[in-house]
Scaffold this active site. Sequence first.
Site, mmCIF file in Angstrom:
data_model
loop_
_atom_site.group_PDB
_atom_site.id
_atom_site.type_symbol
_atom_site.label_atom_id
_atom_site.label_comp_id
_atom_site.label_asym_id
_atom_site.label_seq_id
_atom_site.Cartn_x
_atom_site.Cartn_y
_atom_site.Cartn_z
ATOM 1 N N ALA A 106 0.829 -1.207 0.000
ATOM 2 C CA ALA A 106 0.000 0.000 0.000
ATOM 3 C C ALA A 106 0.869 1.266 0.000
ATOM 4 O O ALA A 106 0.624 2.206 -0.763
ATOM 5 C CB ALA A 106 -0.938 -0.007 1.203
ATOM 6 N N TYR A 107 1.883 1.272 0.858
ATOM 7 C CA TYR A 107 2.785 2.430 0.929
ATOM 8 C C TYR A 107 3.468 2.672 -0.413
ATOM 9 O O TYR A 107 3.476 3.796 -0.936
ATOM 10 C CB TYR A 107 3.818 2.182 2.026
ATOM 11 C CG TYR A 107 4.938 3.195 2.095
ATOM 12 C CD1 TYR A 107 4.727 4.448 2.647
ATOM 13 C CD2 TYR A 107 6.213 2.887 1.611
ATOM 14 C CE1 TYR A 107 5.760 5.378 2.721
ATOM 15 C CE2 TYR A 107 7.252 3.800 1.690
ATOM 16 C CZ TYR A 107 7.015 5.045 2.237
ATOM 17 O OH TYR A 107 8.035 5.957 2.299
ATOM 18 N N ALA A 108 4.021 1.618 -1.003
ATOM 19 C CA ALA A 108 4.737 1.764 -2.267
ATOM 20 C C ALA A 108 3.804 2.158 -3.399
ATOM 21 O O ALA A 108 4.191 2.916 -4.304
ATOM 22 C CB ALA A 108 5.466 0.465 -2.612
ATOM 23 N N LYS A 111 3.377 5.831 -3.333
ATOM 24 C CA LYS A 111 4.567 6.502 -3.835
ATOM 25 C C LYS A 111 4.709 6.327 -5.348
ATOM 26 O O LYS A 111 5.197 7.213 -6.050
ATOM 27 C CB LYS A 111 5.809 5.977 -3.112
ATOM 28 C CG LYS A 111 5.871 6.377 -1.643
ATOM 29 C CD LYS A 111 5.909 7.892 -1.459
ATOM 30 C CE LYS A 111 6.338 8.282 -0.059
ATOM 31 N NZ LYS A 111 6.407 9.756 0.110
#
Length: 256
Positions: A160-162, A165
């Site tokens: 999710a974080y990547a 980004k």
Amino acid sequence: MTASTTPRIALVTGGSRGLGRSTALALAAQGSDVILTYQSSEAEAHAVVRQVEALGRRAVALQLDVGDSKRFAAFAEAVKKVLASTWQRERFDHLVNNAGIGLNAPIAETTEEQFDLLSNIHLKGTFFLTQKLLPLIADGGRIVNISTGLARFTFPGYAAYAAMKGGVEVLTRYMAKELGPRGISVNTLAPGAIETDFRGGQVRDDKQVNAHIAGVTALGRVGLPDDIGGAVAALLADGSRWITGQRIEVSGGMML
């Protein structure tokens, strides 16, 4: 007027600690004045202000939650007021969209609340904060959006974080295209693993994690905050004015 009488002004989100602090200090050392934001660490933010002032530059700290887009218009108004009161100017030169959080959870266990939080901070926040600040950014200015090496290589738990980004990296190219007529360059800087308090300081404090990352990094060590702050300052220096729409990874050659 000369550059010495009209210093550049950089706005760095999340400038009270970690990579943002390092960026603010590197830019001050390079001759820029700084507006830095903090979410809750007011004392740390004012400590950075004093460090910038010790380098002979001016600095102001403003509170901002980059995950709350409803307050961006009021924040832009606060920036406008501080530009007038501190610098007697209407515009600033450089925007560094740095503020963010980390979250590690497998895809099967990631909640919608976690996903939305990451989206609000990293993707929606970058999009709409930049939008609200565009009238205050000088023509010929620069924007740097902070991404992550995890948008290129993968570690379980960071999907999710990547993904957010990765969205920032695409957004950067669109910003570069649309703001080009104003002479504004926009780039992504993607750090690798860095020794900070990010995610509880795991990379910094867990010797096993630190050694593993060093072992898969061409330059043989984990990154330090000043590696990133210096790289942002270099990207905002005069010699980098012809770079736009690019993703620049600053990871020491991690996972090549």
